[in-house]
Design an enzyme around this catalytic site. Structure first.
Site, short mmCIF file in Angstrom:
data_model
loop_
_atom_site.label_atom_id
_atom_site.label_comp_id
_atom_site.label_asym_id
_atom_site.label_seq_id
_atom_site.Cartn_x
_atom_site.Cartn_y
_atom_site.Cartn_z
N GLN A 75 0.84 -1.21 0.00
CA GLN A 75 0.00 0.00 0.00
C GLN A 75 0.87 1.26 0.00
O GLN A 75 0.54 2.26 0.64
CB GLN A 75 -0.94 0.00 1.20
CG GLN A 75 -2.14 -0.93 1.03
CD GLN A 75 -3.06 -0.47 -0.11
OE1 GLN A 75 -3.15 0.71 -0.43
NE2 GLN A 75 -3.76 -1.42 -0.72
N SER A 76 1.97 1.24 -0.73
CA SER A 76 2.89 2.38 -0.77
C SER A 76 2.27 3.63 -1.40
O SER A 76 1.81 3.59 -2.55
CB SER A 76 4.14 1.99 -1.56
OG SER A 76 4.91 3.13 -1.87
N ASN A 77 2.29 4.72 -0.64
CA ASN A 77 1.85 6.01 -1.18
C ASN A 77 2.89 6.57 -2.13
O ASN A 77 2.56 7.26 -3.10
CB ASN A 77 1.62 7.02 -0.05
CG ASN A 77 0.64 6.50 0.97
OD1 ASN A 77 -0.51 6.21 0.65
ND2 ASN A 77 1.09 6.34 2.21
#
Ligand SMILES: *Cc1c(COP(=O)(O)O)cnc(C)c1O
Length: 325
Positions: A75-77
């Site tokens: 879930q890397s921004n």
């Protein structure tokens, strides 16, 4: 002290707003609370990586690259903003995400997909190996890839936050606000390194406190110190006394990275319901949870002013629905 900034592209809506959190201040009965809205940088739901990417993408284009490769958590921004930046400049984007393909495509992974990024799941392979494979594959197809490290945290990325500190100080002078503490979520260190260099550039006298999201304080401090030194050198500032300004609190690591606990749950609900502002479950929820706890422990006096630097990440919320409700 005038930094010599490298070229940058335009990806963010700047300056991001500074807002007073009057209801939260009253609710906590604590110091005067402000928030810097880097969740509103505007790039595909925004966040702190947008400022970093303005310099990283300019560097990639200057080197004639046509593809961005980077890595991060599922879930890397950072990966999502990199995918959007690549699209904006007509570049390709390959993302190496930690772990295995999930059952549901949601949150940042959904956005990565819609933004046209190619996703490679790391599975049980070393990231280095996968980087080399993807790099090789792209070159064989005639592309010229540009590799961005985890979190965009190198001198180019950190430079975005030197400039951000200049931006904030101009806003505070204009509004006649003096800030005693700047508090934010710190992980790969690029934001904090940029802020401490920016503090020297702008002669900011208050404290800069990173709430660690995933590293023991000493490790993160070492990383931030090295990056701050390299960034100052790169900007032609020479040696700066940044090391003494690097403060990290690692009291809120809980069960580890992205493990949502009552700390994050409470912070997200409190900020949502007192100010109508969304936080994310991994970074800003943890940092605000830490700030609320510090206020309750009396770490600040009533006359002091604390600015929470919102670094974004709300796109991840749907992926954590079952941990939040
Ligand atoms: C990446 C990220 C951070 C941490 O920034 P670093 O520069 O890696 O320390 C904080 N908050 C959010 C929402 C992020 O995506």
């Amino acid at each position: 002290m005038t930094p010599k900034y490298p070229n940058r592209t335009t990806l963010a809506y700047l300056p991001t707003p500074v807002e007073r959190m009057e209801r939260l201040t009253r609710y906590l009965g604590g110091p005067d609370l402000y928030i810097k809205r880097d969740d509103q940088t505007g790039l595909a739901t925004g966040g702190n990586k947008t400022r970093k990417l303005e310099f990283l993408v300019a560097d990639a284009l200057a080197q004639g690259c046509d593809y961005l490769i980077t890595t991060g958590a599922a879930q890397s921004n950072h990966c999502r903003q990199t995918a959007a930046a690549a699209a904006r400049y007509g570049m390709g984007c390959s993302l190496i995400l930690r772990g295995y393909p999930p059952d549901t495509i949601t949150g940042n992974i959904l956005l990565d997909n819609l933004l046209g990024a190619h996703i490679y799941w790391q599975r049980n392979r070393p990231a280095k190996e996968l980087f080399a494979d993807v790099n090789h594959e792209l070159r064989a197809m005639g592309h010229k890839p540009y590799v961005i490290p985890l979190g965009g945290s190198n001198v180019m990325g950190a430079t975005g936050y030197v400039l951000a500190m200049e931006e904030l100080m101009a806003q505070l002078v204009n509004e006649k606000i003096f800030v005693d503490f700047i508090v934010f979520a710190s992980s790969s260190g690029g934001t904090q390194a940029g802020l401490v260099v920016g503090a020297e550039v702008t002669s900011y006298r208050g404290k800069i406190l990173g709430i660690s999201v995933d590293h023991p304080a000493d490790d993160l401090k070492t990383q931030v110190a090295a990056l701050a030194t390299a960034t100052a050198t790169h900007l032609g500032l020479g040696m700066l006394p940044t090391v003494g300004r690097i403060e990290v609190n690692d009291d809120y690591l809980g069960e580890g990275y992205a493990c949502v606990s009552e700390t994050e749950r409470e912070a997200i609900r409190v900020l949502g319901q007192q100010e109508g502002i969304l936080l994310d479950p991994v970074y800003t929820g943890r940092a605000m949870g830490g700030l609320i706890d510090l206020i309750r422990w009396g770490a600040f006096t009533r006359g002091q002013t604390v600015l929470f630097w919102h670094t974004g990440g709300t796109a991840a919320l749907p992926a954590f629905a079952d941990k939040l409700v």
